[in-house]
Scaffold this motif. Structure first.
Motif, mmCIF file in Angstrom:
data_model
loop_
_atom_site.group_PDB
_atom_site.id
_atom_site.type_symbol
_atom_site.label_atom_id
_atom_site.label_comp_id
_atom_site.label_asym_id
_atom_site.label_seq_id
_atom_site.Cartn_x
_atom_site.Cartn_y
_atom_site.Cartn_z
ATOM 1 N N LEU A 279 0.838 -1.208 0.000
ATOM 2 C CA LEU A 279 0.000 0.000 0.000
ATOM 3 C C LEU A 279 0.869 1.253 0.000
ATOM 4 C CD1 LEU A 279 -2.839 -0.985 2.519
ATOM 5 C CD2 LEU A 279 -2.969 -0.846 0.018
ATOM 6 N N ALA A 280 1.916 1.238 0.817
ATOM 7 C CA ALA A 280 2.829 2.390 0.841
ATOM 8 C C ALA A 280 3.517 2.554 -0.513
ATOM 9 C CB ALA A 280 3.870 2.208 1.942
ATOM 10 N N PHE A 281 3.902 1.440 -1.116
ATOM 11 C CA PHE A 281 4.572 1.495 -2.422
ATOM 12 C C PHE A 281 3.668 2.133 -3.474
ATOM 13 C CE2 PHE A 281 5.176 -0.323 -6.626
ATOM 14 C CZ PHE A 281 6.515 -0.095 -6.856
ATOM 15 N N PHE A 282 2.423 1.664 -3.578
ATOM 16 C CA PHE A 282 1.524 2.207 -4.600
ATOM 17 C C PHE A 282 1.189 3.667 -4.319
ATOM 18 C CE2 PHE A 282 0.454 -2.365 -5.321
ATOM 19 C CZ PHE A 282 0.828 -2.396 -6.653
ATOM 20 N N ARG A 283 1.106 4.042 -3.061
ATOM 21 C CA ARG A 283 0.841 5.443 -2.724
ATOM 22 C C ARG A 283 2.020 6.324 -3.149
ATOM 23 N NH1 ARG A 283 0.167 4.700 2.224
ATOM 24 N NH2 ARG A 283 2.224 5.328 2.974
ATOM 25 N N LEU A 306 12.364 8.074 -12.148
ATOM 26 C CA LEU A 306 13.604 8.394 -11.416
ATOM 27 C C LEU A 306 13.323 9.337 -10.249
ATOM 28 C CD1 LEU A 306 16.056 8.857 -14.427
ATOM 29 C CD2 LEU A 306 16.262 7.127 -12.624
ATOM 30 N N ARG A 307 12.464 10.326 -10.487
ATOM 31 C CA ARG A 307 12.150 11.266 -9.411
ATOM 32 C C ARG A 307 11.356 10.580 -8.303
ATOM 33 N NH1 ARG A 307 9.695 14.629 -12.194
ATOM 34 N NH2 ARG A 307 7.536 14.429 -11.508
ATOM 35 N N VAL A 308 10.422 9.720 -8.684
ATOM 36 C CA VAL A 308 9.633 8.989 -7.689
ATOM 37 C C VAL A 308 10.529 8.074 -6.867
ATOM 38 C CG1 VAL A 308 7.937 7.121 -7.467
ATOM 39 C CG2 VAL A 308 7.409 9.116 -8.874
ATOM 40 N N ALA A 309 11.482 7.411 -7.521
ATOM 41 C CA ALA A 309 12.399 6.522 -6.801
ATOM 42 C C ALA A 309 13.227 7.292 -5.776
ATOM 43 C CB ALA A 309 13.317 5.810 -7.793
ATOM 44 N N HIS A 310 13.609 8.524 -6.137
ATOM 45 C CA HIS A 310 14.426 9.338 -5.232
ATOM 46 C C HIS A 310 13.592 9.996 -4.144
ATOM 47 C CE1 HIS A 310 16.592 12.990 -3.903
ATOM 48 N NE2 HIS A 310 17.682 12.253 -4.071
ATOM 49 N N ASP A 311 12.502 10.648 -4.541
ATOM 50 C CA ASP A 311 11.722 11.438 -3.584
ATOM 51 C C ASP A 311 10.691 10.616 -2.822
ATOM 52 O OD1 ASP A 311 13.117 13.621 -4.527
ATOM 53 O OD2 ASP A 311 11.549 14.258 -5.915
ATOM 54 N N GLY A 312 10.066 9.644 -3.492
ATOM 55 C CA GLY A 312 9.003 8.875 -2.861
ATOM 56 C C GLY A 312 9.485 7.614 -2.173
ATOM 57 N N LEU A 313 10.225 6.786 -2.925
ATOM 58 C CA LEU A 313 10.680 5.507 -2.379
ATOM 59 C C LEU A 313 11.982 5.619 -1.602
ATOM 60 C CD1 LEU A 313 9.905 3.277 -5.508
ATOM 61 C CD2 LEU A 313 8.567 3.446 -3.396
ATOM 62 N N ARG A 314 12.692 6.735 -1.768
ATOM 63 C CA ARG A 314 13.961 6.972 -1.063
ATOM 64 C C ARG A 314 14.977 5.875 -1.369
ATOM 65 N NH1 ARG A 314 12.831 12.185 0.095
ATOM 66 N NH2 ARG A 314 10.963 12.396 1.365
ATOM 67 N N LEU A 315 15.094 5.483 -2.639
ATOM 68 C CA LEU A 315 16.051 4.458 -3.025
ATOM 69 C C LEU A 315 17.416 5.085 -3.304
ATOM 70 C CD1 LEU A 315 13.857 2.382 -5.519
ATOM 71 C CD2 LEU A 315 14.122 2.069 -3.057
#
Length: 441
Positions: A279-283, A306-315
């Motif tokens: 759920l957190a991932f899809f959000r 790329l932006r989602v991976a950096h800002d959202g998922l913190r990868l």
């Protein structure tokens, strides 16, 4: 003080991203509603063709062309820097092997699900022959163009050799993404091996190219709500729901297969391999899959991913850049599933009985097709034409599904992009465990 400023900047970026997501969703809904209203209320009006030809169509194409213009510099710089930041061959090998194993295993599961469903539900057996002849006739021109393109495509050893470009500039000009990625990967390895002040300066310059490309793409992305409105308006105004209903069995099997992969397989993978809440991932990734659905292009969605991976998922940037840039072309679960369902559907329709061995071969080719297919709209159709010809099914039969391909392309691209982000999350968690770090929360 610096921490406070950084925190405020991060919050501001998050607010802007959330506003953009809502604007994109509003554009999507408004375009769909307006298009359906036109299709059912004024389908024969002359102004509809004028609007789609001179307003909404060009706006959508300008948006895509702006993205494609910047994607190659972004892809090259992101992959070079991502490889160079590995620091040593051992780290690159670890990330590369994890990515390869994940891609092959999850793609195999995806295609197996597709073949199981299409054999159980038999969507090709129930298509009305008269309707089929009409649809094939309507799609004849498009099918002819696709089959001729498939005939020009390299296969076997030629395709393998073609991955290595003889001219990097030529590969970029021809939009040969696999060849461009090979050069970037090779160049990144060289940059990682040669540790001198000069290469450090070169690496810094390439990072600058990446930052400039991301900034320019960020400006272009602000046009996304308008472009998404145009895409949905054109789609709904042209087709409405009629064609979807007429090919409902085929469309339903494709959507069921994609849905099982998205909402069953991916959550299991996230929970077991990355210890990440689905759920957190899809959000955290919703902006990326809205963009993927609207543009039907993994490459065009790469900057957002790329932006989602950096800002959202913190990868970790080095892992995300490596996995996502490769994944935009190599990890395409949705494309592999679509190819598997479409090939068996058309074989059923034309009465071609495939043995289990032939179906396994179709599955393997679809996995490889998912890896080699260009991440652009309708990029999988020439691959399907090649597979059809190899198993004795008339390639022209692809005209039967051309009418619904745009919608299904949007759906499978969404799965492709989400699959890339799942892969990046899983690989980042594995690398973090191997290095003694905590996996992504």
């Amino acid at each position: 003080m610096a921490d406070t400023t950084a925190s405020a900047s991060a919050r501001s970026e998050e607010v802007r991203a959330r506003r953009l997501q809502w604007r994109m969703l509003i554009g999507f809904a408004a375009g769909l509603i307006a298009g359906l209203a036109v299709h059912y209320g004024a389908a024969d009006a002359g102004w509809v063709d004028a609007v789609t030809a001179y307003v909404t169509g060009p706006i959508g194409q300008i948006f895509l062309r702006l993205l494609f213009m910047l994607v190659i510099p972004l892809l090259v710089s992101a992959l070079i820097v991502g490889v160079a930041e590995m620091g040593e061959m051992r780290a690159l090998k670890s990330v590369g092997v994890r990515t390869l194993v994940y891609t092959v295993c999850v793609s195999a599961v995806a295609v197996a699900i597709s073949l199981l469903l299409v054999n159980l539900l038999q969507p090709g057996a129930g298509v009305d022959p008269a309707l089929a002849r009409t649809l094939i006739a309507q799609g004849a021109d498009g099918a002819k163009a696709i089959t001729s393109q498939a005939g020009e495509a390299k296969t076997g050893m030629d395709a393998l050799v073609a991955i290595i470009p003889s001219n990097f500039i030529g590969a970029m000009s021809q939009n040969d993404v696999l060849a461009v990625m090979f050069f970037a990967l090779f160049f990144g390895i060289g940059l990682m091996i040669v540790q001198t002040p000069q290469t450090a300066t070169l690496k810094s310059a390439i990072e600058g190219v990446f930052e400039v490309a991301m900034t320019l793409i960020g400006i272009v992305i602000q046009l996304a709500p308008v472009a998404i409105f145009c895409f949905m308006f054109n789609l709904a105004a042209e087709f409405g729901w009629d064609l979807m209903v007429r090919l409902s069995a085929y469309v339903g099997v494709v959507l069921l297969a994609l849905g099982l992969q998205m909402f069953v397989v991916f959550p299991i993978v996230l929970r077991l391999l990355a210890r990440k809440s689905p759920l957190a991932f899809f959000r955290e990734t919703q902006e990326a899959f809205v963009m993927a659905f609207a543009t039907s292009s993994s490459n065009a969605t790469l900057p957002t991913a790329l932006r989602v991976a950096h800002d959202g998922l913190r990868l970790p940037d080095r892992v995300a850049r490596f996995v996502l840039t490769l994944g935009a072309t190599a990890n395409q679960n949705g494309t592999a599933m679509f190819e598997g369902v479409t090939v068996i559907f058309l074989a059923q329709f034309f009465g071609v009985d495939l043995t289990m061995q032939q179906q396994v071969m179709v599955m393997l080719v679809c996995i490889l097709g998912g890896i080699g297919t260009a991440g652009v709209p309708a990029g999988s159709l020439p691959v399907i034409a090649l597979i059809l010809a190899s198993i004795g099914v008339p390639p022209e039969g692809i005209g039967l599904v051309l009418g619904v391909d745009r919608f299904l392309d949007m759906c499978r691209t969404t799965l492709n992009v989400v699959g890339d982000l799942v892969a990046a999350t899983v690989v980042s968690a594995g690398v973090g465990d191997a290095e003694g770090a905590e996996p992504a929360a």
